[in-house]
Design a protein around this motif. Sequence first.
Motif, mmCIF file in Angstrom:
data_model
loop_
_atom_site.group_PDB
_atom_site.id
_atom_site.type_symbol
_atom_site.label_atom_id
_atom_site.label_comp_id
_atom_site.label_asym_id
_atom_site.label_seq_id
_atom_site.Cartn_x
_atom_site.Cartn_y
_atom_site.Cartn_z
ATOM 1 N N LYS A 44 0.837 -1.187 0.000
ATOM 2 C CA LYS A 44 0.000 0.000 0.000
ATOM 3 C C LYS A 44 0.882 1.249 0.000
ATOM 4 N N ALA A 45 0.244 2.399 -0.277
ATOM 5 C CA ALA A 45 0.966 3.671 -0.234
ATOM 6 C C ALA A 45 0.663 4.420 1.046
ATOM 7 N N LYS A 270 -4.609 12.722 3.210
ATOM 8 C CA LYS A 270 -4.840 13.166 1.841
ATOM 9 C C LYS A 270 -4.135 14.472 1.483
ATOM 10 N N ARG A 373 -3.400 13.608 -2.032
ATOM 11 C CA ARG A 373 -3.574 12.199 -2.385
ATOM 12 C C ARG A 373 -5.074 11.894 -2.351
ATOM 13 N N ILE A 375 -7.055 9.407 -3.300
ATOM 14 C CA ILE A 375 -7.643 8.084 -3.112
ATOM 15 C C ILE A 375 -6.988 7.405 -1.916
ATOM 16 N N THR A 376 -7.792 6.967 -0.989
ATOM 17 C CA THR A 376 -7.282 6.297 0.207
ATOM 18 C C THR A 376 -6.544 5.014 -0.175
ATOM 19 N N ASP A 377 -5.441 4.777 0.524
ATOM 20 C CA ASP A 377 -4.632 3.568 0.313
ATOM 21 C C ASP A 377 -4.169 3.431 -1.134
ATOM 22 N N ASN A 378 -3.868 4.558 -1.777
ATOM 23 C CA ASN A 378 -3.387 4.551 -3.156
ATOM 24 C C ASN A 378 -2.255 5.554 -3.261
ATOM 25 N N SER A 379 -1.255 5.258 -4.075
ATOM 26 C CA SER A 379 -0.072 6.118 -4.154
ATOM 27 C C SER A 379 -0.260 7.337 -5.049
ATOM 28 N N LEU A 380 -1.432 7.495 -5.675
ATOM 29 C CA LEU A 380 -1.655 8.638 -6.556
ATOM 30 C C LEU A 380 -1.504 9.945 -5.777
ATOM 31 N N HIS A 417 2.450 8.402 -9.381
ATOM 32 C CA HIS A 417 1.923 7.161 -8.839
ATOM 33 C C HIS A 417 3.085 6.194 -8.795
ATOM 34 N N ASP A 418 2.943 5.106 -8.085
ATOM 35 C CA ASP A 418 4.013 4.108 -8.088
ATOM 36 C C ASP A 418 4.357 3.646 -9.500
#
Length: 929
Positions: A44-45, A270, A373, A375-380, A417-418
Amino acid sequence: MRAILFLSLLMLGGFGFAQTTITGNVVDPDNEPVPGANVVIVGKAVGAVSDFDGNFTLKTSETPPFQLNISSIGYTDATFDVTSNNQNITIVLNEASTILDEIVISASRTPERLFESPVTIERIGIQEIKNTASVDFYDGLENLKGVDVNTNSLTFKSVNTRGFATFANNRFMQLVDGMDNSTPALNFPIGNLVGMIETDVQSVELLPGASSALYGANAFNGILFMRSKSPFDHAGISVSVKRGITSQKASGDNAYTDIGIRAAHKFSDKFAVKVNFGYLQGTDWAATSEVDKTTPGGTRADLNYNGVNVYGDEVSRNIKTEVAVTLENLGLLPAGASALVPSVDVSRIGYNERDLTNYNAESIKADWGLYYRPITDNSLELSYVGKVGTGTTIYQGLNRYNIDGFFQEQHKLEVKHDNFFLRGYLVADKAGDSYDMVFTGINILNDWKDHRTWFGEYVGAYVTATLGGATDTQAHAAGRAQAESGRFEPGSPGFKAAFNRSINDPNLLTGSKFQDASKYYHADGNYNFSHLTKDFADIQVGGSYRRYSLNSFGTIYTDYDGPIDYSEFGIYTQVQNNFELNETMDLKLTGSVRYDKSEFFDGFVSPRISAGLTVNRDHNIRASLQTGFRNPTTQDLFIGLDSGQGFLVGSAPNNLERWSRPLDVSGSGQLLGQPAVITQTGAAPYTNSYTESSMVAFAATSDPSVLEVANPDIIKPEQVTSAEVGYRGKIKKLTIDFSAYYNSYKDFISQEAVASPYYGTAGDGSLSVLAIANGDWQGYSAYTNSDADVNSYGAALGLTAKVFGDFDLGGSYTYSKLDFDREANPDVVLNFNTPEHKFKAFFGNANLFENFGFNIAYRFSDDYFWEATFGDGVVPEFHTVDAQINYTVPSIKSSFKVGATNLLGDEYFTAFGTGFIGSMYYVSWTINN
């Protein structure tokens, strides 16, 4: 309005789903806190960073069980299984056995162990910055293996690897969080004058050698990557204060101050922000050399003296052919008087550099960033970053420049993003109150007494004294005494008024002000398909676009009628795969290729292949072969500048006719039926010129047959083929890093000194020869490519080990060699400017006893020949020692350091014409960093 409401609800919803809270503490085996450790949910991010006391709090919507990965530079990664909510955990990180276990990104544009990097790479992080014996992280780069740092001034140092560099180092790239740090006006970085603030530095990676396959045209000699701290991972306020003195024989002891402040806040998972501010003030290394640039052993008593740091004495005339003959033809001397005047060159008496600058060194810079950020739990992550900087320093290029109030700004928008990133940024600069010190000296002289009058008085007094029976020496003394009457002395009202007029006048015929408001726009992106293709290979694609807008108002470039705009672009791909040969051996293969195109030149393809064989995780053997290219710089293409001793004219196809100058042909030229004034365009050095070396031979022999036509070709891109092999490994407590390379260049970009006759055609054997003999010619520096064979090779060996228990001992040796036939190519300027032998060593202990550490660094440089437009000369070998002790007080989250650079006090210099580098002594206090 609905969009804003929806975004607000989305953010609030994200806050509401943070159900799981984990608190903990990260420590080392001695139970000492590890600040700045990354605590991230595996896959996760989402994560947190430990504070100064090693504590962290992690909130997430992830439901246990899940796993945490804990990492910190200098330590081995650890994992922890989270089984329930509200756990309080303690993580022990063991010290990494070697820096080769650290993670780097730059070599392949993807995270990998430094140990497995396909090419040579150097790295420093937060701990290394804390322990450096240099005054700051940027100066600490000169302790890295294979790195050259040439000191232009206190706040302007030029980083380079593997040769071929001046202070105008456009072969080496600097990226700060992905943004190019080069100035639009000059096309190269001006050190860290408007760069990073130390309290915000996360890591620095340095990639020596050609890297065009992934990073494009300017990544020809290497790249310096500087990464800042994320406000999501590093929140809070950090402060660093350094106070001390600089000590130099020429300028004495002067106060030095360096302040850095970082403030970052994570409002939620976020949204986060950060702001940085830096201020540096000191006194620059004074340049006071009175060595004659053109005549070995010359002194100020000589007729044609031209001192290194004396300006105005560049104005020189042949008092017979350029002065006496003309005066006689105009009836200002008696008939036959010119026969009494010897054919010798005489120069005016210039002003010392210290009379033309106050040597103030100052840097004020700030940056800020907004990070989101969505989106929750996203590296964007979406971000905006702004940077501004202004400063005062000394720059040595064609001449010596007082850079006063130079301003640079950068603005970046990025989505990352990743698996990908896309960024666009603007870089713009303004020259402020900067000025050329050489032209300042020249124009103060011309303001007091114009050159025609000065030389006329000199010759008139010389003739009068000779007719009165004076010897040649006495006649010259009489000529100079008459010409020098009424001179503006430094500090006098006349001098001050002339100085101010010059530095505020951008016309180099009458002033010396440096004007510029150039900019460039850059966009680049990358997509990593490895999450989709990992069963086959890691595949990346990317590209970049840049558009330049040059606007020097005609003072540097030929942009007399408005900005000059042009563009270039590139696309690339890389395929990388790791093959497990057996239980103890892995083979990593990497292939990259890039296509680049400038609007002025044909496109160029840059491939790179590399292989790395890892054995037992302790030994890695690597080899790579790549080609690189370098587009001509903005100056190579569009410069149009009077150097005081000749003209510099870029050779872009549309630049040759943009530049033109009227030239005085009165006197001998008119006797041959030529007009009094002719106009030469920028085409003259490229279509009608002789080589400088043949001009020297003609002056010595008067034999026309030695004159050699130059007519250099207009410029095109330069290419290099680079082969490299290396080994990284560890044997018990000893870490070894070795590399060797061979570079072969094609169409080497160079400047060629030529002379264009005022009349006649070069090679005609008659009229042009008479023009040269009569002094009716103009010197130029032409921007072209050499067809000579240019090669270089070298090797570097680094060794580090733990000795006497917990002490760090290390050293490196670097060998660099130019392979070039200078005798067969006397007019080719290469600017290799690199010592053949360099040795560096360090000894220290970050924990000599509780909270106390020290470090000592030693550097040796062999002597070498410095070659640049300002002047050529030998740089003697030098030895220098830096040292520091530091003490940490956890209760007040502070670190204190006392240090000194050049502790032995033996002053030295790294480039011909600069000031001698003295010593620095400082005390620093760093809070919460």
